[in-house]
Motif scaffolding. Structure first.
Motif, PDB file in Angstrom:
ATOM      1  N   LEU A 207     -16.730  50.139  -9.197  1.00 27.41           N
ATOM      2  CA  LEU A 207     -18.291  49.799  -8.500  1.00 27.41           C
ATOM      3  C   LEU A 207     -19.875  49.674  -9.947  1.00 27.41           C
ATOM      4  O   LEU A 207     -20.207  48.725  -9.766  1.00 27.41           O
ATOM      5  N   ASP A 208     -18.988  51.142 -10.637  1.00 28.54           N
ATOM      6  CA  ASP A 208     -19.986  50.307 -11.545  1.00 28.54           C
ATOM      7  C   ASP A 208     -19.582  49.510 -12.630  1.00 28.54           C
ATOM      8  O   ASP A 208     -20.739  48.877 -13.184  1.00 28.54           O
TER       9      ASP A 208
ATOM     10  N   GLU B   2     -18.868  46.554 -11.882  1.00 25.77           N
ATOM     11  CA  GLU B   2     -19.188  45.844 -10.861  1.00 25.77           C
ATOM     12  C   GLU B   2     -21.155  44.869 -10.801  1.00 25.77           C
ATOM     13  O   GLU B   2     -21.496  44.264 -10.658  1.00 25.77           O
ATOM     14  N   THR B   3     -21.340  46.804 -10.553  1.00 30.14           N
ATOM     15  CA  THR B   3     -22.607  46.361 -10.395  1.00 30.14           C
ATOM     16  C   THR B   3     -23.662  47.301 -11.841  1.00 30.14           C
ATOM     17  O   THR B   3     -24.889  46.630 -11.650  1.00 30.14           O
TER      18      THR B   3
ATOM     19  N   PRO C 141     -26.766  49.967  -5.453  1.00 31.62           N
ATOM     20  CA  PRO C 141     -25.729  49.577  -4.799  1.00 31.62           C
ATOM     21  C   PRO C 141     -24.930  50.137  -3.684  1.00 31.62           C
ATOM     22  O   PRO C 141     -25.467  52.118  -3.192  1.00 31.62           O
TER      23      PRO C 141
ATOM     24  N   TRP D  47     -24.989  48.933   3.073  1.00 34.87           N
ATOM     25  CA  TRP D  47     -25.746  48.056   2.571  1.00 34.87           C
ATOM     26  C   TRP D  47     -27.753  47.563   3.546  1.00 34.87           C
ATOM     27  O   TRP D  47     -27.786  48.023   4.336  1.00 34.87           O
TER      28      TRP D  47
ATOM     29  N   ASN E  41     -29.476  44.763  -1.272  1.00 27.24           N
ATOM     30  CA  ASN E  41     -28.376  44.172  -1.931  1.00 27.24           C
ATOM     31  C   ASN E  41     -28.425  43.326  -2.451  1.00 27.24           C
ATOM     32  O   ASN E  41     -27.489  42.718  -3.296  1.00 27.24           O
TER      33      ASN E  41
ATOM     34  N   ASN F  89     -28.483  42.696  -6.093  1.00 30.27           N
ATOM     35  CA  ASN F  89     -28.193  43.719  -7.487  1.00 30.27           C
ATOM     36  C   ASN F  89     -28.520  43.246  -8.722  1.00 30.27           C
ATOM     37  O   ASN F  89     -28.531  44.592  -9.250  1.00 30.27           O
ATOM     38  N   ASP F  90     -27.644  42.289  -8.393  1.00 36.11           N
ATOM     39  CA  ASP F  90     -27.385  41.834 -10.081  1.00 36.11           C
ATOM     40  C   ASP F  90     -28.510  41.970 -10.918  1.00 36.11           C
ATOM     41  O   ASP F  90     -28.723  41.923 -11.797  1.00 36.11           O
TER      42      ASP F  90
ATOM     43  N   ARG G 205     -31.250  54.195  -9.864  1.00 36.07           N
ATOM     44  CA  ARG G 205     -30.980  53.537  -8.497  1.00 36.07           C
ATOM     45  C   ARG G 205     -31.946  54.111  -7.613  1.00 36.07           C
ATOM     46  O   ARG G 205     -31.842  55.850  -7.614  1.00 36.07           O
TER      47      ARG G 205
END
Length: 332
Positions: free
Chosen positions: A105-106, A108-109, A223, A240, A244, A247-248, A274
């Motif tokens: 997850l880290d 990717e986000t 996230p 979610w 979200n 997110n990016d 976050r």
């Protein structure tokens, strides 16, 4: 403003374990789980993406580096650094079976959106910005003596608006006077007016250690599947939300603004963090919440209360937004 190259080729994440890389070895055993989380070998990920890797402090702090990029991590800590700016992870790196592992997850986000940011499609430009002066009306925000946060967020927002308008942006405020605006209404107004970015402006205060707690931090949406850095009022909700979808881009925006504040004003770096604040949960565009300094600090607070310093802070906010625009509009 000089901006580091951001392009990076990202092959698919592999879960097989390889032989050692530098002094952080991949295990020959399957990647371990942290609780119910699958993890990814940092050594393998670094090798696949062209990073050199070495320990800064044996068994504790390590660094990944390549031209234009330096990432540092501490085992069992969510606090990382990317090119000298603090970046809070959702889960800490763990050391198991002779290797060090990170949550997918880290990757990717938290890492991918900064190392390889998404670009706008051709012709899509950032033109309209919504500034959200925190608090107002019956909600004074933090109070330090006779100083109320709501007054200074509004003055701050007006100064940021002036600078951004000069740069050619269309800018509007969620409130232009001392009035109360419900939190969901702020994000809704940004959507109705077609804002490309949403920036909520606040100041901080500490109930304890007032002489030492200072600096800036910028929040973006948490996230799904992770807890927030600041979970006040959030409880255990990790589901979610509409925010979200961005997110990016929200993370990239937060990073660029935090970097501009830290470097432009030599502020203590409290990191990109976050949260599921209401204005971030409901935003339909890239959105951040800026805590630009501590009103409670004897030096930083006095500066915040002066017009000259707020102008410097506004210049940093504008620089961060321009850096973000440059990153996503290259080639657009």
């Amino acid at each position: 403003m000089h901006l580091p190259a951001r392009k990076l080729s990202w092959p698919p994440i592999l879960f097989v374990c390889a032989a050692g890389l530098a002094s952080i070895a991949s295990s020959t055993e399957p990647a371990p789980r942290s609780g119910s989380r699958q993890t990814v070998s940092i050594a393998e990920w670094a090798r696949a993406n062209g990073f050199d890797i070495h320990w800064l402090k044996r068994e504790e702090t390590f660094e990944l580096s390549k031209p234009s990029w330096d990432l540092s991590f501490t085992v069992d800590s969510c606090e990382a650094r990317l090119n000298g700016i603090d970046l809070w992870l959702s889960f800490p790196p763990i050391r198991r079976n002779g290797g060090v592992y990170l949550a997918p997850l880290d990757i990717e986000t938290a890492l991918r959106p900064l190392l390889s940011p998404a670009r706008n499609r051709p012709g899509l430009r950032i033109r309209t910005i919504c500034l959200d002066p925190g608090h107002g009306g019956k909600d004074p925000g933090y109070c330090v003596g006779s100083h109320q946060e709501k007054k200074y967020t509004l003055l701050f927002a007006k100064e940021v608006r002036r600078l951004l308008t000069r740069e050619g942006f269309k800018v509007f405020l969620t409130r232009s006077s001392d009035r109360f605006v419900e939190l969901p209404a702020r994000a809704e107004l940004a959507k109705l007016k077609g804002a490309d970015l949403f920036v909520s402006l606040h100041f901080n205060a500490s109930e304890t250690s007032r002489d030492s707690v200072q600096g800036t931090q910028v929040f973006c949406i948490t996230p799904a599947g992770a807890g927030s850095t600041n979970n006040k009022g959030e409880g255990g909700d990790q589901s979610w939300c509409s925010g979200n979808r961005q997110n990016d881009r929200s993370l990239l925006l937060a990073y660029d603004v935090q970097k501009a504040l830290v470097q432009g004003l030599s502020l203590q770096d409290r990191g990109v963090r976050r949260a599921r604040f209401a204005v971030l949960r409901e935003a339909s565009m890239p959105a951040i919440l800026v805590e630009a300094g501590f009103m409670s600090h004897p030096v930083e607070g006095r500066r915040i209360f002066t017009a000259a310093y707020r102008e410097k802070m506004a210049q940093a906010i504008a620089a961060g937004l321009l850096a973000y625009r440059h990153a996503v509009e290259q080639g657009a």
